[in-house]
Design a protein around this motif. Structure first.
Motif, mmCIF file in Angstrom:
data_model
loop_
_atom_site.group_PDB
_atom_site.id
_atom_site.type_symbol
_atom_site.label_atom_id
_atom_site.label_comp_id
_atom_site.label_asym_id
_atom_site.label_seq_id
_atom_site.Cartn_x
_atom_site.Cartn_y
_atom_site.Cartn_z
ATOM 1 N N GLU A 87 0.811 -1.213 0.000
ATOM 2 C CA GLU A 87 0.000 0.000 0.000
ATOM 3 C C GLU A 87 0.845 1.263 0.000
ATOM 4 O O GLU A 87 0.396 2.307 -0.453
ATOM 5 C CB GLU A 87 -0.954 0.010 1.195
ATOM 6 C CG GLU A 87 -0.262 -0.023 2.536
ATOM 7 C CD GLU A 87 -1.241 0.007 3.681
ATOM 8 O OE1 GLU A 87 -1.701 1.108 4.025
ATOM 9 O OE2 GLU A 87 -1.541 -1.070 4.205
ATOM 10 N N PHE A 88 2.101 1.172 0.513
ATOM 11 C CA PHE A 88 3.008 2.307 0.509
ATOM 12 C C PHE A 88 4.281 1.925 -0.217
ATOM 13 O O PHE A 88 4.723 0.781 -0.139
ATOM 14 C CB PHE A 88 3.368 2.723 1.948
ATOM 15 C CG PHE A 88 2.415 3.710 2.524
ATOM 16 C CD1 PHE A 88 2.637 5.060 2.389
ATOM 17 C CD2 PHE A 88 1.277 3.288 3.190
ATOM 18 C CE1 PHE A 88 1.757 5.977 2.907
ATOM 19 C CE2 PHE A 88 0.391 4.188 3.710
ATOM 20 C CZ PHE A 88 0.629 5.541 3.571
ATOM 21 N N ARG A 93 8.161 3.704 3.252
ATOM 22 C CA ARG A 93 7.948 2.838 4.419
ATOM 23 C C ARG A 93 9.239 2.700 5.241
ATOM 24 O O ARG A 93 9.205 2.767 6.473
ATOM 25 C CB ARG A 93 7.467 1.473 3.953
ATOM 26 C CG ARG A 93 7.158 0.529 5.087
ATOM 27 C CD ARG A 93 6.598 -0.778 4.553
ATOM 28 N NE ARG A 93 6.305 -1.687 5.615
ATOM 29 C CZ ARG A 93 5.201 -1.664 6.353
ATOM 30 N NH1 ARG A 93 4.285 -0.762 6.108
ATOM 31 N NH2 ARG A 93 5.014 -2.524 7.321
ATOM 32 N N VAL A 130 6.412 12.279 0.583
ATOM 33 C CA VAL A 130 4.945 12.244 0.566
ATOM 34 C C VAL A 130 4.427 13.186 -0.507
ATOM 35 O O VAL A 130 3.491 12.852 -1.243
ATOM 36 C CB VAL A 130 4.381 12.585 1.962
ATOM 37 C CG1 VAL A 130 2.907 12.929 1.887
ATOM 38 C CG2 VAL A 130 4.598 11.434 2.922
ATOM 39 N N TYR A 133 4.868 11.409 -3.879
ATOM 40 C CA TYR A 133 3.971 10.289 -4.147
ATOM 41 C C TYR A 133 2.495 10.646 -4.035
ATOM 42 O O TYR A 133 1.641 9.837 -4.392
ATOM 43 C CB TYR A 133 4.256 9.141 -3.169
ATOM 44 C CG TYR A 133 5.490 8.360 -3.498
ATOM 45 C CD1 TYR A 133 5.655 7.760 -4.738
ATOM 46 C CD2 TYR A 133 6.502 8.190 -2.567
ATOM 47 C CE1 TYR A 133 6.774 7.021 -5.041
ATOM 48 C CE2 TYR A 133 7.629 7.454 -2.852
ATOM 49 C CZ TYR A 133 7.758 6.873 -4.088
ATOM 50 O OH TYR A 133 8.873 6.139 -4.381
ATOM 51 N N ARG A 134 2.164 11.816 -3.530
ATOM 52 C CA ARG A 134 0.774 12.176 -3.280
ATOM 53 C C ARG A 134 -0.022 12.162 -4.587
ATOM 54 O O ARG A 134 0.391 12.699 -5.598
ATOM 55 C CB ARG A 134 0.689 13.546 -2.638
ATOM 56 C CG ARG A 134 -0.719 13.939 -2.268
ATOM 57 C CD ARG A 134 -0.785 15.215 -1.489
ATOM 58 N NE ARG A 134 -0.379 14.935 -0.112
ATOM 59 C CZ ARG A 134 0.518 15.644 0.551
ATOM 60 N NH1 ARG A 134 1.109 16.663 -0.014
ATOM 61 N NH2 ARG A 134 0.835 15.338 1.778
ATOM 62 N N GLU A 137 0.657 7.224 -5.656
ATOM 63 C CA GLU A 137 0.863 6.037 -4.829
ATOM 64 C C GLU A 137 0.094 6.101 -3.511
ATOM 65 O O GLU A 137 -0.269 5.074 -2.963
ATOM 66 C CB GLU A 137 2.354 5.867 -4.520
ATOM 67 C CG GLU A 137 3.235 5.808 -5.744
ATOM 68 C CD GLU A 137 3.248 4.434 -6.377
ATOM 69 O OE1 GLU A 137 3.082 3.451 -5.649
ATOM 70 O OE2 GLU A 137 3.430 4.353 -7.592
ATOM 71 N N ILE A 138 -0.098 7.315 -2.981
ATOM 72 C CA ILE A 138 -0.810 7.471 -1.708
ATOM 73 C C ILE A 138 -1.949 8.461 -1.884
ATOM 74 O O ILE A 138 -2.018 9.174 -2.882
ATOM 75 C CB ILE A 138 0.143 7.908 -0.573
ATOM 76 C CG1 ILE A 138 0.833 9.224 -0.911
ATOM 77 C CG2 ILE A 138 1.162 6.847 -0.284
ATOM 78 C CD1 ILE A 138 1.709 9.748 0.195
ATOM 79 N N ASP A 139 -2.835 8.515 -0.896
ATOM 80 C CA ASP A 139 -4.018 9.376 -0.972
ATOM 81 C C ASP A 139 -3.632 10.839 -1.075
ATOM 82 O O ASP A 139 -2.584 11.267 -0.589
ATOM 83 C CB ASP A 139 -4.909 9.184 0.255
ATOM 84 C CG ASP A 139 -5.549 7.817 0.275
ATOM 85 O OD1 ASP A 139 -5.729 7.241 -0.816
ATOM 86 O OD2 ASP A 139 -5.867 7.337 1.385
ATOM 87 N N PHE A 142 -3.242 12.621 2.460
ATOM 88 C CA PHE A 142 -2.350 12.027 3.445
ATOM 89 C C PHE A 142 -1.333 13.054 3.921
ATOM 90 O O PHE A 142 -0.730 13.769 3.128
ATOM 91 C CB PHE A 142 -1.606 10.823 2.844
ATOM 92 C CG PHE A 142 -0.622 10.193 3.781
ATOM 93 C CD1 PHE A 142 -1.053 9.298 4.740
ATOM 94 C CD2 PHE A 142 0.727 10.505 3.721
ATOM 95 C CE1 PHE A 142 -0.145 8.706 5.612
ATOM 96 C CE2 PHE A 142 1.633 9.921 4.588
ATOM 97 C CZ PHE A 142 1.189 9.020 5.539
ATOM 98 N N TYR A 144 1.934 13.301 6.911
ATOM 99 C CA TYR A 144 2.763 12.499 7.800
ATOM 100 C C TYR A 144 2.696 13.029 9.220
ATOM 101 O O TYR A 144 2.751 14.238 9.454
ATOM 102 C CB TYR A 144 4.220 12.504 7.336
ATOM 103 C CG TYR A 144 5.154 11.939 8.374
ATOM 104 C CD1 TYR A 144 5.237 10.568 8.574
ATOM 105 C CD2 TYR A 144 5.908 12.768 9.187
ATOM 106 C CE1 TYR A 144 6.066 10.033 9.540
ATOM 107 C CE2 TYR A 144 6.745 12.248 10.158
ATOM 108 C CZ TYR A 144 6.811 10.888 10.335
ATOM 109 O OH TYR A 144 7.620 10.364 11.298
#
Length: 154
Positions: A87-88, A93, A130, A133-134, A137-139, A142, A144
């Motif tokens: 998921e990440f 990670r 983040v 990748y926003r 790959e990620i919401d 999101f 941190y």
């Protein structure tokens, strides 16, 4: 090129030899390699660990020196095709795991100023990653924080 948080230069690593096809001694079937990659991913291994295991242990006793040469696809592409991707992203990670370890260390040793700086640098890298990748790959929403990192890693 200089390192991000120091004034020193990084040490150069060795380059892999340029090759167009897998070596003759490694004649493993592409489907067997893909099955082994998915199997290792389901066991909870990251893509870099999967590559090391294929290099060292191999498939059916035969080592696979380079998955991309043998199959024409990277390990992450194989995982995406078989819906076994994490998921990440692995690099994000790993940075979160490092930040959690440093934060726990700082709770026990509040006077450790070197590791306080290392934690700040790691969190800075996480925030930049983040942003990178926003959306893909990620919401999109999101952000941190230490609490979200601990929750995601458990």
């Amino acid at each position: 090129m200089a390192r991000m948080h120091t004034r020193r230069r990084g040490s150069s690593g060795s380059d892999r030899p340029a090759a167009d096809e897998p070596p003759e001694w490694s004649d493993v079937d592409e489907d067997a390699i893909e099955e082994r990659v998915v199997e290792l991913a389901e066991d909870g291994h990251s893509s870099s660990v999967i590559g090391q295991k294929l290099r060292d242990e191999g498939v059916q006793g035969t080592p696979v020196p380079d998955v991309k040469l043998a199959t024409g696809k990277k390990i992450t592409e194989i995982l995406e095709e078989n819906d076994a991707d994490p998921e990440f992203p692995e690099d994000l990670r790993n940075l979160m795991e490092r930040a959690v370890r440093l934060r726990e260390h700082m709770d026990e040793n509040p006077g450790d100023h070197q590791n306080k700086r290392a934690l700040q640098n790691t969190q800075s890298k996480i925030r930049r990653m983040v942003d990178y990748y926003r959306g893909d790959e990620i919401d999109q929403d999101f952000t941190y924080s230490y609490d979200t990192a601990v929750e995601l890693l458990d």
